[in-house]
Scaffold this motif. Structure first.
Motif, mmCIF file in Angstrom:
data_model
loop_
_atom_site.group_PDB
_atom_site.id
_atom_site.type_symbol
_atom_site.label_atom_id
_atom_site.label_comp_id
_atom_site.label_asym_id
_atom_site.label_seq_id
_atom_site.Cartn_x
_atom_site.Cartn_y
_atom_site.Cartn_z
ATOM 1 N N ILE A 183 -3.175 0.926 6.152
ATOM 2 C CA ILE A 183 -3.813 -0.210 6.816
ATOM 3 C C ILE A 183 -5.119 -0.595 6.110
ATOM 4 O O ILE A 183 -5.982 -1.237 6.703
ATOM 5 C CB ILE A 183 -4.034 0.045 8.324
ATOM 6 C CG1 ILE A 183 -4.818 1.339 8.567
ATOM 7 C CG2 ILE A 183 -2.700 0.091 9.054
ATOM 8 C CD1 ILE A 183 -5.190 1.543 10.039
ATOM 9 N N ARG A 184 -5.233 -0.229 4.850
ATOM 10 C CA ARG A 184 -6.424 -0.604 4.050
ATOM 11 C C ARG A 184 -6.199 -2.013 3.486
ATOM 12 O O ARG A 184 -5.905 -2.201 2.307
ATOM 13 C CB ARG A 184 -6.642 0.411 2.930
ATOM 14 C CG ARG A 184 -7.951 0.198 2.166
ATOM 15 C CD ARG A 184 -7.989 1.049 0.919
ATOM 16 N NE ARG A 184 -8.137 2.463 1.209
ATOM 17 C CZ ARG A 184 -7.843 3.438 0.364
ATOM 18 N NH1 ARG A 184 -7.308 3.146 -0.817
ATOM 19 N NH2 ARG A 184 -8.021 4.697 0.698
ATOM 20 N N ILE A 185 -6.334 -2.990 4.347
ATOM 21 C CA ILE A 185 -6.052 -4.389 3.998
ATOM 22 C C ILE A 185 -7.181 -5.263 4.527
ATOM 23 O O ILE A 185 -7.490 -5.230 5.723
ATOM 24 C CB ILE A 185 -4.693 -4.825 4.570
ATOM 25 C CG1 ILE A 185 -3.567 -4.007 3.901
ATOM 26 C CG2 ILE A 185 -4.459 -6.321 4.369
ATOM 27 C CD1 ILE A 185 -2.210 -4.184 4.523
ATOM 28 N N VAL A 187 -2.787 4.308 -3.359
ATOM 29 C CA VAL A 187 -1.516 4.556 -2.674
ATOM 30 C C VAL A 187 -1.208 6.045 -2.698
ATOM 31 O O VAL A 187 -1.316 6.696 -3.740
ATOM 32 C CB VAL A 187 -0.371 3.754 -3.337
ATOM 33 C CG1 VAL A 187 0.950 4.045 -2.637
ATOM 34 C CG2 VAL A 187 -0.677 2.263 -3.306
ATOM 35 N N ALA A 188 -0.838 6.596 -1.540
ATOM 36 C CA ALA A 188 -0.483 8.011 -1.451
ATOM 37 C C ALA A 188 0.696 8.307 -2.372
ATOM 38 O O ALA A 188 1.658 7.538 -2.444
ATOM 39 C CB ALA A 188 -0.138 8.375 -0.016
ATOM 40 N N LEU A 189 0.633 9.441 -3.049
ATOM 41 C CA LEU A 189 1.635 9.772 -4.059
ATOM 42 C C LEU A 189 3.037 9.928 -3.471
ATOM 43 O O LEU A 189 4.030 9.651 -4.145
ATOM 44 C CB LEU A 189 1.227 11.051 -4.794
ATOM 45 C CG LEU A 189 0.032 10.915 -5.748
ATOM 46 C CD1 LEU A 189 -0.278 12.266 -6.393
ATOM 47 C CD2 LEU A 189 0.315 9.876 -6.818
ATOM 48 N N GLY A 190 3.131 10.373 -2.228
ATOM 49 C CA GLY A 190 4.447 10.491 -1.599
ATOM 50 C C GLY A 190 5.181 9.172 -1.567
ATOM 51 O O GLY A 190 6.404 9.108 -1.749
ATOM 52 N N LYS A 191 4.439 8.100 -1.361
ATOM 53 C CA LYS A 191 5.040 6.771 -1.288
ATOM 54 C C LYS A 191 5.393 6.248 -2.681
ATOM 55 O O LYS A 191 6.451 5.647 -2.878
ATOM 56 C CB LYS A 191 4.072 5.808 -0.592
ATOM 57 C CG LYS A 191 3.675 6.259 0.799
ATOM 58 C CD LYS A 191 2.603 5.360 1.401
ATOM 59 C CE LYS A 191 2.115 5.914 2.724
ATOM 60 N NZ LYS A 191 1.093 5.066 3.353
ATOM 61 N N LEU A 210 1.318 -2.486 -6.765
ATOM 62 C CA LEU A 210 0.461 -1.614 -5.969
ATOM 63 C C LEU A 210 -0.995 -1.727 -6.412
ATOM 64 O O LEU A 210 -1.272 -1.990 -7.584
ATOM 65 C CB LEU A 210 0.891 -0.157 -6.136
ATOM 66 C CG LEU A 210 2.368 0.188 -5.957
ATOM 67 C CD1 LEU A 210 2.603 1.650 -6.330
ATOM 68 C CD2 LEU A 210 2.798 -0.082 -4.538
ATOM 69 N N PRO A 211 -1.948 -1.514 -5.495
ATOM 70 C CA PRO A 211 -3.348 -1.404 -5.902
ATOM 71 C C PRO A 211 -3.581 -0.051 -6.576
ATOM 72 O O PRO A 211 -3.269 0.999 -6.006
ATOM 73 C CB PRO A 211 -4.117 -1.529 -4.588
ATOM 74 C CG PRO A 211 -3.151 -1.105 -3.536
ATOM 75 C CD PRO A 211 -1.784 -1.452 -4.034
ATOM 76 N N THR A 245 0.836 -1.191 0.000
ATOM 77 C CA THR A 245 0.000 0.000 0.000
ATOM 78 C C THR A 245 0.880 1.254 0.000
ATOM 79 O O THR A 245 0.378 2.354 0.175
ATOM 80 C CB THR A 245 -0.921 0.017 1.237
ATOM 81 O OG1 THR A 245 -0.121 -0.055 2.424
ATOM 82 C CG2 THR A 245 -1.912 -1.143 1.209
ATOM 83 N N GLY A 246 2.183 1.064 -0.155
ATOM 84 C CA GLY A 246 3.080 2.192 -0.331
ATOM 85 C C GLY A 246 4.354 2.166 0.476
ATOM 86 O O GLY A 246 5.453 2.362 -0.056
#
Length: 363
Positions: A253-255, A124-128, A119-120, A97-98
């Motif tokens: 933690i979106r799992i 995923v946050a762009l920073g990651k 990645l999904p 997730t990043g």
């Protein structure tokens, strides 16, 4: 008197994390160590925040966002990549997730290994994502969620010569348990309660393993009570079933089907603790409160631990004076877009001193 190079004591010299705790880890004298000088993250006592929560607790936060790639994943990745190099691996892969992706990409680059991250798409946050791309990883976004990405990665590693570096890799857990060692070393003892976000559940598993290792070695004389917190829209352990389409603003933690589900339940049960859920609203308020009262900026998923402690305190859970450590798993700069969305907009004024002074209520 002029200092002479080499005379100063080496007690302040920073060493690789797994070198420091080598005797507690599956390393031989000849094991290579791939390190970015991770670990040694701050354990910060946060009295202003604690005063807003409960008069029963002395509260600390373990700020894992101060690791080289901005999250706790570096603890496990230094170990996993070191062991991959020792085994002669040439390539690594992970679903993420990043944060795992960012760490895997950085440590693979450090070791000269090829890295692929799955990645999904859109989750995923762009920073990651930017971290993985900058470190030269092959970044692949699949049309599905994290669980789909992990399924693909597992199928690939079962059929091709590439090393899995998700937390299913046991060396990841070995490295991550060093966080527990550091907490005990800093406090001089374990806390009464250890609060932690739960996503793929590798971290609660690792911290419990670390506390147990120190206890078995006689370094500490008791074990903490583990308090795990999942996001309400992504709480399979709490609900007792996989969540096919998990939803939360806390992307880390979106799992919906944690790889270390059973191990997390074991940590909960063996410690006499709990795993519960907190809402996105509770997570957001905790993230903002921590930043505003203590100057510590963590990503949303990290704040699940603080949100959980706030929730339990409001329920009267902490009945006597106790120490609580909340793990903050990642830095707020991992997801700046979310931070901007939840804060008031900044104020735009002309380049005029009086206008600024009036806005500041100085005149």
């Amino acid at each position: 008197m002029m200092a002479i190079v080499g005379e100063r004591s080496s007690c302040f010299k920073r060493v690789p994390l797994i070198e420091r705790y080598r005797s507690f880890l599956p390393l031989s004298d000849s094991s290579p160590i791939v390190s970015l000088l991770e670990g040694f993250t701050p354990l910060v006592r946060v009295d202003r925040l604690a005063s807003r929560i409960s008069d029963k607790i002395t509260l600390y936060v373990k700020f894992e966002g101060m690791n080289p790639t901005g999250s706790f994943k570096d603890r496990g990745m230094t170990m996993a990549i070191s062991k991959a190099v020792e085994a002669g691996s040439k390539a690594t892969i992970c679903a993420s997730t990043g944060n795992t992706a960012a760490s895997a990409a950085a440590y693979s680059a450090r070791a000269g290994l090829v890295c692929a991250v799955i990645l999904p798409k859109g989750e995923v946050a762009l920073g990651k994502v930017s971290q993985s791309m900058m470190h030269g990883a092959k970044v692949i976004a699949v049309d599905g969620n994290f669980d789909d990405a992990l399924r693909i990665v597992l199928e690939i590693t079962e059929n091709y010569p590439i090393t899995l570096v998700n937390s299913l890799n046991p060396f990841r857990i070995e490295g991550q348990k060093t966080g527990a060692f550091e907490i005990c070393d800093d406090l001089g003892h374990p806390p009464m309660y250890h609060a932690i976000p739960v996503g793929n559940a590798g971290n609660i598993t690792a911290y419990w393993a670390g506390y147990r290792a120190y206890h078995e070695a006689g370094v500490i004389d008791r074990l903490p009570i583990m308090l795990g917190f999942q996001a309400a829209g992504s709480a399979p352990i709490v609900e007792g079933r996989p969540i096919p389409n998990p939803q939360t603003i806390a992307t880390a933690i979106r799992i919906g089907n944690p790889a270390s589900w059973k191990q997390a339940e074991a940590a909960r049960d063996e410690s006499g603790g709990l795993i519960e859920k907190v809402t996105d609203e509770e997570i957001t308020e905790a993230q903002k409160l921590l930043a505003a009262t203590e100057g510590i900026f963590c990503e949303p998923a990290s704040a699940a631990s603080v949100a959980g402690v706030i929730k339990k305190a409001s329920e009267g859970f902490f009945k006597t004076q106790c120490e609580v450590v909340c793990v903050l798993t990642g830095h707020g700069l991992k997801d700046p877009k979310r931070a901007i969305e939840i804060c008031p907009p900044f104020i735009e004024l002309p380049a005029d001193t009086d206008a600024v002074a009036r806005e500041m209520k100085l005149i």
